[in-house]
Design an enzyme around this catalytic site. Structure first.
Site, PDB file in Angstrom:
ATOM      1  N   LYS A 117      31.547 -43.924 -12.677  1.00 10.51           N
ATOM      2  CA  LYS A 117      32.587 -44.651 -13.424  1.00 10.51           C
ATOM      3  C   LYS A 117      33.777 -43.736 -13.694  1.00 10.51           C
ATOM      4  O   LYS A 117      34.933 -44.160 -13.611  1.00 10.51           O
ATOM      5  CB  LYS A 117      32.030 -45.206 -14.744  1.00 10.51           C
ATOM      6  N   ALA A 119      15.902 -38.762 -18.568  1.00  6.98           N
ATOM      7  CA  ALA A 119      16.434 -37.439 -18.203  1.00  6.98           C
ATOM      8  C   ALA A 119      17.923 -37.375 -18.552  1.00  6.98           C
ATOM      9  O   ALA A 119      18.675 -38.313 -18.263  1.00  6.98           O
ATOM     10  CB  ALA A 119      16.248 -37.205 -16.703  1.00  6.98           C
ATOM     11  N   TYR A 172      25.520 -42.557 -12.943  1.00  5.89           N
ATOM     12  CA  TYR A 172      26.270 -43.765 -13.315  1.00  5.89           C
ATOM     13  C   TYR A 172      27.605 -43.411 -13.960  1.00  5.89           C
ATOM     14  O   TYR A 172      28.673 -43.861 -13.514  1.00  5.89           O
ATOM     15  CB  TYR A 172      25.445 -44.644 -14.267  1.00  5.89           C
TER      16      TYR A 172
END
Ligand code: DAU
Length: 330
Positions: free
Chosen positions: A149, A269, A145
């Site tokens: 970004k 994680a 993620y």
């Protein structure tokens, strides 16, 4: 800037921004949203907004729409770290390819763009480190993620420099408030308790997040859109650092439960330890200040909102908890 296009405007932070625009400006607002699991039409009900259902990564949809607006505020993103660990593909498609499509349209039509990003692009800080992120902190993302970004931020900077696109970037800390999906930390714990269950805390609960009410994020974005310098990045934060256990205990306390009625579950994680924002640039250059200085009061308002909107969050709760169960986090 009369006509504003808000991508991801039916999601959590995007819809809070649309409410802010509706209440505080006379702009004409269009929302482009794919209406994924994390978005909802209800969040826009009662507002004078045109909703276009479509994909920010589809140039055929994006080019025409961008050309009919004075400015674009780009919230559309896959945003949940845990999902990016299970299936990174949609994060690349929406966060990177989607931003690329918007940049190309903004370039073609010379439209002002503000790109919404996250403090997670900077990686994490040590728990006991007094340092906070600034606009000069090197990028060091940890998860699919945050890497996606970070990639989108780099594209924006390159399009500013190479093509003269009129863009700004903001990197904000953890948001809370109305309309946040129950997969995220604060609404998950509130709705667990409202449903008679217990909060689920990853690891030992020592990880620190810097909380800001979504309404304060919105007011900051509006300031940057109007008066931010083209090509600049602004960090948005409200000095709301709390470790996760402290937040969970406060939710339990406000809901009249004992503060030790939570469960520790399997850790995430690569779990980032601590985020913290130094928003001096935004505050001194643009004069912005948060309205929700008191996190506990903002949390009480948010708990009240979830109590009043059970029919909305109930529809998502079961599937969300089933997904957590498969990861050993329920
Ligand atoms: O910092 C900004 C970022 O904040 C945004 O860019 C992300 O889109 C947003 O999701 C948020 O990222 P986090 O990973 O910090 O948020 P999340 O709500 O998933 O988790 C907050 C903290 O709570 C984190 O340390 C993990 C922990 N957690 C989360 C869940 C869902 C738990 O302990 N239990 C949980 O059930």
């Amino acid at each position: 800037m009369r006509r504003i296009l808000v991508t991801g405007g039916a999601g959590f932070i995007g819809s809070n921004f649309v409410h802010y625009l509706s209440e505080n400006t006379d702009c004409t607002i269009t929302v482009l949203d794919k209406l994924t699991y994390a978005a909802s039409r209800e969040a826009l009900e009662g507002l004078d907004v045109q909703l276009v259902v479509g994909d920010v990564a589809d140039p055929a949809v994006v080019d025409d729409l961008v050309g009919r607006h004075d400015a674009v505020v780009h919230f559309a993103a896959e945003s949940h770290n845990d999902n990016s660990l299970s299936d990174p593909g949609p994060f690349i498609a929406t966060n990177i390819v989607g931003t690329f499509c918007l940049l190309e349209a903004a370039r073609r039509h010379d439209v002002r763009l503000h790109h919404i990003s996250t403090d997670e692009v900077y990686g994490d800080l040590a728990l006991e480190d007094p340092a906070r992120f600034t606009e000069a902190t090197p990028y060091n993302p940890s998860s699919p993620y945050s890497a996606a970004k970070a990639g989108s931020d780099h594209l924006v900077r390159a399009w500013v420099r190479s093509f003269g696109v009129r863009a700004t970037i903001s990197n904000c800390s953890n948001n809370y408030g109305p309309w946040q999906h129950v997969e995220k930390f604060i609404p998950r714990q509130i709705t667990n308790v409202l449903g008679g269950g217990r909060p689920k805390v990853y690891g030992t609960g020592a990880n620190v997040r810097d909380w800001i009410h979504a309404a304060d994020h919105s007011s900051a974005v509006w300031e940057i859109l109007q008066r931010g310098r083209i090509g600049e990045t602004y960090l948005i934060g409200a000095d709301g650092e709390r470790d996760n256990l402290t937040v969970v205990r406060e939710i339990l306390r406000q809901l009249g439960r004992s503060e030790d009625e939570y469960d520790l579950v399997t850790d995430r994680a690569g779990h980032d330890l601590r985020y913290a924002i130094d928003s001096t640039k935004l505050r001194t250059e643009l004069g912005w200040a948060p309205a929700y200085g008191d996190f506990e009061a903002g949390l009480a308002q948010t708990i009240g909102w979830y109590q009043a909107h059970e029919s909305w969050w109930r529809t998502h709760k079961q599937a969300t908890e089933a997904a957590y169960a498969t990861r050993g986090q329920a």
